[in-house]
Enzyme design. Structure first.
Site, PDB file in Angstrom:
ATOM      1  N   GLU A  70      38.645  31.303  39.349  1.00 27.23           N
ATOM      2  CA  GLU A  70      39.491  32.465  39.615  1.00 27.23           C
ATOM      3  C   GLU A  70      38.663  33.728  39.847  1.00 27.23           C
ATOM      4  OE1 GLU A  70      42.894  35.028  39.863  1.00 27.23           O
ATOM      5  OE2 GLU A  70      42.420  32.956  40.365  1.00 27.23           O
ATOM      6  N   HIS A 136      50.926  36.101  48.998  1.00 27.76           N
ATOM      7  CA  HIS A 136      49.486  36.348  48.882  1.00 27.76           C
ATOM      8  C   HIS A 136      48.711  35.498  49.882  1.00 27.76           C
ATOM      9  CE1 HIS A 136      46.003  37.949  46.992  1.00 27.76           C
ATOM     10  NE2 HIS A 136      45.623  36.843  46.410  1.00 27.76           N
TER      11      HIS A 136
END
Length: 327
Positions: A70, A136
């Protein structure tokens, strides 16, 4: 500026690949806060910081590999944002010096990347809410496409001769671009709802799939504490996957028809070269999509499927631009 834009395009592709890798390794909540990770700028590694992290987020155990997936994605996205800021500032400065540099597009890109950052934050704070996750993804593909469009405008391609016959399939080229964007959105919805393995047979789905379709449920957002691993039932996920499969068939037909018409009518080598890129991207994307089903979504193939979707989109953006400028 051209070099900066070229580098930004490459970095945008890296961000898309990293985003796909993060989703496919279930690392979207690898860091439960934003923009840092468990209250730190990097993933906690020493014992004291790990203990502090677990005290701050007792319901989110630290998994280092997911957290690093991430954070690396965030670092790359942040770097891309900085480059786009530099592009926008450079465009404004050049315009003040009366240089022939596009300025509206760089400024729009800057606004878009700021919105993308907000979507990245909401992805975490709203626990992978599917609409935000899909938005996104689409924002990332849009950023890449606009950077490529900026590159084309800066390059100022000139054909040795016009190609008036290209006008006859300009509408079809735009429609094919729309279909590919819609298919990418469907793929994003499938990924956001963990529906990639809802169908494991070809060409559409196994069993009596048509009797189990649930369109209303498939394209709704149920209430849930977290959307990690999905919040829809099997029938809804199967419907999402079927919609994406049908979309793939429609994409093949529309883009394939565009290629037939394009090769038949296009005269200039520039437009025919663009058609070649569309052909390669479409062929590889269909092969990767089939491989995902046959091989049960191997990580490398699934990531490549995302990347090739981006490249197919770029090839159609380039084709439409060249037709519009030189037909």
């Amino acid at each position: 500026m051209r070099l900066l834009v070229n580098f930004s395009i490459a970095l945008a592709l890296v961000v898309i690949v990293l985003g796909a890798y993060t989703r496919l390794t279930d690392a979207g909540l690898g860091c439960p806060d934003w923009p840092g990770c468990y209250g730190h700028l990097t993933v906690p590694t020493d014992t004291d910081k790990i203990n502090q992290a677990q005290a701050l987020f007792p319901d989110a155990p630290l998994e280092h590999h997911k957290a690093w997936n991430e954070m690396i994605h965030r670092y790359a996205a942040g770097m891309l944002g900085i480059f786009i800021l530099v592009i926008a500032v450079t465009a404004v400065v050049r315009q003040r010096k009366r240089a022939e540099t596009p300025v509206k597009l760089p400024l729009f890109l800057l606004a878009l990347v700021i919105f993308q950052a907000a979507l990245g934050m909401w992805t975490v704070t709203l626990n992978l809410q599917p609409l935000v996750v899909m938005g996104h993804l689409l924002g990332g593909f849009t950023t890449l496409s606009l950077l490529y469009l900026l590159r084309l405008r800066l390059k100022r391609i000139h054909l040795p001769m016009g190609d008036p016959k290209a006008r006859s399939f300009s509408g079809l080229a735009m429609f094919a671009l729309f279909i590919v964007v819609a298919q990418i959105a469907l793929g994003g919805w499938v990924a956001a709802n963990y529906a990639a393995l809802a169908c494991t047979e070809l060409p559409i789905c196994e069993g009596d799939w048509s009797a189990n379709l649930d369109l209303a449920g498939a394209f709704s957002v149920p209430e849930a504490v977290t959307y990690q691993y999905g919040a829809h039932d099997y029938a809804e996920r199967m419907t999402m996957h079927v919609a994406h499969r049908i979309g793939a068939i429609l994409t093949l037909l529309v883009v394939g028809f565009l290629l037939v018409q394009g090769y038949k009518k296009a005269q200039s080598s520039v437009i025919r070269g663009s058609l070649n890129w569309v052909t390669v991207a479409l062929t590889l994307q269909i092969a990767l999509g089939i491989s995902n089903v046959v091989m049960m979504l191997p990580l490398g193939v699934a990531v490549a499927h995302n990347l090739m979707g981006a490249l197919l989109l770029l090839s159609l953006v380039g084709l439409n631009y060249k037709i519009a400028r030189h037909a």
